[in-house]
Design a protein around this motif. Structure first.
Motif, mmCIF file in Angstrom:
data_model
loop_
_atom_site.group_PDB
_atom_site.id
_atom_site.type_symbol
_atom_site.label_atom_id
_atom_site.label_comp_id
_atom_site.label_asym_id
_atom_site.label_seq_id
_atom_site.Cartn_x
_atom_site.Cartn_y
_atom_site.Cartn_z
ATOM 1 N N MET A 118 0.453 -1.294 0.390
ATOM 2 C CA MET A 118 -0.082 0.029 -0.205
ATOM 3 C C MET A 118 0.654 1.177 0.122
ATOM 4 O O MET A 118 1.527 1.794 0.685
ATOM 5 N N THR A 119 0.676 1.933 -1.279
ATOM 6 C CA THR A 119 1.586 3.268 -0.991
ATOM 7 C C THR A 119 0.939 4.214 -0.189
ATOM 8 O O THR A 119 -0.013 4.695 0.068
ATOM 9 N N GLN A 120 2.373 5.025 0.915
ATOM 10 C CA GLN A 120 2.169 5.708 2.188
ATOM 11 C C GLN A 120 2.134 7.092 1.438
ATOM 12 O O GLN A 120 2.353 7.405 -0.084
ATOM 13 N N SER A 121 0.548 8.260 1.254
ATOM 14 C CA SER A 121 0.656 9.455 1.222
ATOM 15 C C SER A 121 1.567 9.879 1.430
ATOM 16 O O SER A 121 2.365 9.967 2.984
ATOM 17 N N PRO A 122 1.947 11.292 0.887
ATOM 18 C CA PRO A 122 3.129 12.443 1.499
ATOM 19 C C PRO A 122 2.462 13.388 2.713
ATOM 20 O O PRO A 122 1.226 13.031 2.520
ATOM 21 N N PRO A 123 3.735 13.806 3.605
ATOM 22 C CA PRO A 123 3.197 14.896 4.654
ATOM 23 C C PRO A 123 2.105 15.880 4.298
ATOM 24 O O PRO A 123 3.074 15.862 2.750
ATOM 25 N N PRO A 124 1.716 16.803 4.355
ATOM 26 C CA PRO A 124 1.275 17.601 4.610
ATOM 27 C C PRO A 124 2.149 18.619 4.180
ATOM 28 O O PRO A 124 3.228 18.389 4.562
ATOM 29 N N GLY A 125 1.841 19.544 3.534
ATOM 30 C CA GLY A 125 3.366 20.362 2.666
ATOM 31 C C GLY A 125 2.801 21.371 1.422
ATOM 32 O O GLY A 125 1.924 20.760 1.276
ATOM 33 N N TRP A 126 3.844 21.895 0.957
ATOM 34 C CA TRP A 126 3.957 22.308 -0.465
ATOM 35 C C TRP A 126 3.895 21.422 -0.993
ATOM 36 O O TRP A 126 5.515 21.335 -1.514
ATOM 37 N N TYR A 127 3.862 21.893 -2.290
ATOM 38 C CA TYR A 127 4.250 20.380 -3.511
ATOM 39 C C TYR A 127 3.231 21.840 -4.367
ATOM 40 O O TYR A 127 2.412 22.278 -4.573
ATOM 41 N N PRO A 128 4.290 20.832 -5.783
ATOM 42 C CA PRO A 128 4.229 21.596 -7.075
ATOM 43 C C PRO A 128 2.924 21.454 -7.122
ATOM 44 O O PRO A 128 1.875 20.611 -7.528
ATOM 45 N N ASP A 129 1.998 22.318 -7.839
ATOM 46 C CA ASP A 129 0.376 22.276 -8.047
ATOM 47 C C ASP A 129 0.482 21.360 -9.255
ATOM 48 O O ASP A 129 0.998 21.413 -10.594
ATOM 49 N N PRO A 130 -0.628 20.535 -9.318
ATOM 50 C CA PRO A 130 -1.050 19.616 -10.118
ATOM 51 C C PRO A 130 -1.943 20.177 -11.015
ATOM 52 O O PRO A 130 -2.102 19.387 -12.001
ATOM 53 N N ALA A 131 -2.094 21.226 -11.225
ATOM 54 C CA ALA A 131 -3.379 22.091 -11.810
ATOM 55 C C ALA A 131 -1.895 22.230 -13.057
ATOM 56 O O ALA A 131 -3.206 23.100 -13.977
ATOM 57 N N GLY A 132 -0.758 22.244 -12.644
ATOM 58 C CA GLY A 132 -0.439 22.845 -13.580
ATOM 59 C C GLY A 132 0.325 24.366 -13.621
ATOM 60 O O GLY A 132 0.794 24.757 -15.187
ATOM 61 N N THR A 133 0.059 24.911 -12.449
ATOM 62 C CA THR A 133 0.388 26.582 -12.432
ATOM 63 C C THR A 133 2.278 26.560 -12.076
ATOM 64 O O THR A 133 2.455 25.350 -11.594
ATOM 65 N N ALA A 134 2.557 27.511 -12.413
ATOM 66 C CA ALA A 134 4.173 27.687 -11.288
ATOM 67 C C ALA A 134 4.196 27.917 -10.160
ATOM 68 O O ALA A 134 5.039 28.062 -9.702
ATOM 69 N N GLY A 135 2.946 28.076 -9.408
ATOM 70 C CA GLY A 135 3.130 27.869 -8.047
ATOM 71 C C GLY A 135 3.331 26.686 -7.389
ATOM 72 O O GLY A 135 3.540 25.092 -7.764
ATOM 73 N N THR A 136 2.871 26.744 -6.462
ATOM 74 C CA THR A 136 2.502 25.698 -4.997
ATOM 75 C C THR A 136 1.270 25.389 -4.942
ATOM 76 O O THR A 136 0.567 26.412 -4.433
ATOM 77 N N ARG A 137 0.778 23.903 -4.126
ATOM 78 C CA ARG A 137 -0.633 23.510 -3.394
ATOM 79 C C ARG A 137 -0.085 23.056 -2.582
ATOM 80 O O ARG A 137 0.485 22.363 -2.372
#
Length: 232
Positions: free
Chosen positions: A1-20
């Protein structure tokens, strides 16, 4: 079972230049935009160019990178009509309070206040939200000018002029090691462009830790207005 990453700011999967923000279970609506441009803190060379005015009533400087591209500014703010009149009609404005904003592509990054003075200058350095960083304190009146960089009541560095009339300043850390320099002597773009008292070069030898990084930027970008203004 794949463990989810911890809470935090990550590259926006929506493709923007920011983080989500990932809350540990899913993506939220909180997005941080990427910086709009280069930061003053990342530059090994800064060129400071006072903007020419017919009658200089407000201090305003353009800050360029080593390629001559403007990446920031230093602007005097909160100046009253009385202060402008005093500046126009006399040189007594050196005894008045001055407030400056240091800005880059993100907006204001530092606020500097030089309280009214009689003999020695003192510059208070703060974040835009008012959080204190430190003070630039004039250490002497005669001879080679020196300013101490103080943060949290501790000496974190100093600015030392090469001679009593110099436009070359060494900026050192608490141990006396040179970490930056304010000069007219640079073999790059500034060799021909930056040759007057209102144009100078800041060389930062390496990326500095806080609070020294902010204190060096504050002192270097305001040396004409805050530190050498009395010689106008």
């Amino acid at each position: 079972m794949t463990q989810s990453p911890p809470p935090g700011w990550y590259p926006d999967p929506a493709g923007t230049a920011g983080t989500r923000w990932w809350d540990g279970q899913g993506w939220t609506g909180s997005v941080q935009q990427a910086p709009a441009g280069p930061s003053l803190y990342d530059q090994p060379v800064l060129l400071v160019n006072q903007k020419t005015k017919l009658i200089e009533l407000t201090n305003e400087y353009a800050v360029l990178d080593g390629d001559g591209q403007q990446i920031g500014a230093v602007v005097q703010v909160g100046q009253s009509g009385v202060q402008k009149a005093v500046r126009l009609l006399s040189s007594l404005d050196q005894f008045l309070t001055h407030r400056l904003e240091v800005r880059d592509a993100r907006g204001p990054v530092l606020v500097l206040t030089r309280p009214a003075k009689l003999v020695k200058s003192r510059v208070v350095v703060e974040r835009p939200d008012g959080a204190p960083i430190g003070e630039i304190v004039q250490a002497n009146v005669f001879g080679r000018i020196r300013f101490d960089l103080v943060a949290g009541g501790q000496l974190v560095g100093a600015i030392q002029a090469e001679n009593w009339r110099a436009w070359d300043f060494a900026i050192t850390d608490a141990a006396g090691v040179e970490v930056a320099r304010i000069t007219k002597k640079w073999e790059g773009l500034a060799r021909t462009m930056f040759t007057t008292a209102d144009r100078y070069v800041v060389l930062v030898h390496y990326r500095l830790p806080e609070p020294l990084a902010s204190m060096v930027i504050a002192s270097a970008l305001t040396v004409d207005t805050a530190l050498k203004q009395d010689e106008r």
